[in-house]
Design an enzyme around this catalytic site. Structure first.
Site, PDB file in Angstrom:
ATOM      1  N   ASP A   1      38.291  43.987  43.269  1.00 17.34           N
ATOM      2  CA  ASP A   1      38.806  43.121  42.291  1.00 17.34           C
ATOM      3  C   ASP A   1      38.219  43.018  41.038  1.00 17.34           C
ATOM      4  O   ASP A   1      36.969  42.721  40.783  1.00 17.34           O
ATOM      5  CB  ASP A   1      38.301  41.729  42.904  1.00 17.34           C
TER       6      ASP A   1
ATOM      7  N   ASP B   1      49.121  35.652  48.811  1.00 20.58           N
ATOM      8  CA  ASP B   1      47.757  34.930  48.977  1.00 20.58           C
ATOM      9  C   ASP B   1      48.254  33.705  49.600  1.00 20.58           C
ATOM     10  O   ASP B   1      49.141  32.934  49.078  1.00 20.58           O
ATOM     11  CB  ASP B   1      47.324  34.704  47.612  1.00 20.58           C
TER      12      ASP B   1
END
Length: 275
Positions: free
Chosen positions: A11, A130
């Site tokens: 990330d 998500d």
């Protein structure tokens, strides 16, 4: 038995690998290029690179960093964050990515999935989802964690379903995660990267109910993401959760577990992995 995959995730924010809990409280975890190189040597099956603020900042992904990482890894490489068009797909694939993950842009324009699949092949198109469990009643406050929701509202039901978020978990789209996964597969997505926002960074285990629900709803591979903390969590996601692959970040970044260690454990429990 299909070989299961273990996938570390980078990330990236402001040129650095970061990791947080429930998508917030980010801490620095290193240089993306060096991390990618280390994971390649450590036996990772694939690598995922997500520019986590590109969509929310309304900017393009950092192509030169993608290229630098791609030059150091020799395993399948998935890149996501700020991908909005077929031209973006083309640019990032040209920089060395093998697959492109789309999330916010696909929600805004689902035909992007089918257009990309037609042009580059479904194997290049990864839908990133998500998802967060729906809150009801007193637990509807989006700032509450999964555990806090249960504590303050006994009527809250774990099976109430999951809602899709975009822009790095910032915007609730009011879309059911399972329905969105099915639609994306029909449009031509070749894989689903499924992250539980409730479990992300907690190291308390993957959301097995979410993972299994999505895996049973589609006939394309599902990557479980969010919550890995032990060898057993990987095993649970790949068996009870019915995932084809398990992704982790901080656990590997901070060397709480090594990829080889996880794979040896899985093999000892009769899960097919590449060593």
């Amino acid at each position: 038995m299909h070989t299961k995959r273990i996938i570390p995730c980078l990330d990236v924010k402001d040129g650095r690998v970061v990791k947080g809990i429930n998508f917030i409280d980010l801490v620095d975890a290193g240089d993306p290029v060096e991390c990618g190189k280390a994971y390649d040597k450590a036996g990772a099956d694939e690598l995922v690179f997500l520019d986590i603020t590109a969509s929310s900042d309304k900017r393009n992904i950092v192509a030169d960093m993608v290229r630098k990482v791609a030059e150091t890894v020799f395993i399948p490489f998935t890149v996501g964050g700020g991908i909005r068009s077929i031209e973006d797909f083309k640019t990032i694939l040209r920089e060395g990515a093998d697959k492109i993950a789309v999330n916010s842009a696909a929600i805004d324009n689902p035909t992007l999935i089918s257009e990309a699949a037609d042009k580059f092949g479904s194997q290049c198109v990864v839908l990133a989802i998500d998802a967060r469990r729906r809150r009801v009643g007193a637990a509807a406050d989006p700032n509450l964690s999964y555990a806090e929701s249960i504590k303050i509202n006994n009527e809250w039901k774990p099976s109430d379903g999951w809602t899709v978020y975009k822009n790095g978990g910032r915007v609730d789209m009011g879309i059911d995660a399972a329905e969105w996964a099915v639609k994306a597969a029909e449009l031509g997505a070749g894989e689903i990267l499924l992250t539980s926002m409730d479990s992300d960074g907690t190291k308390a285990g993957y959301d097995l109910e979410l993972t299994r629900t999505i895996a049973e709803a589609v006939d394309i591979p599902v990557i479980a993401s969010g919550g890995a903390g032990t060898n057993e969590h990987f095993y649970d996601a790949l068996t009870d959760g019915k995932a084809d692959a398990a992704l982790a970040a901080s656990l590997f970044h901070f060397k709480e577990l090594e990829i080889k260690e996880v794979k040896e454990y899985l093999r000892s429990r009769n899960v097919s992995v590449r060593l």
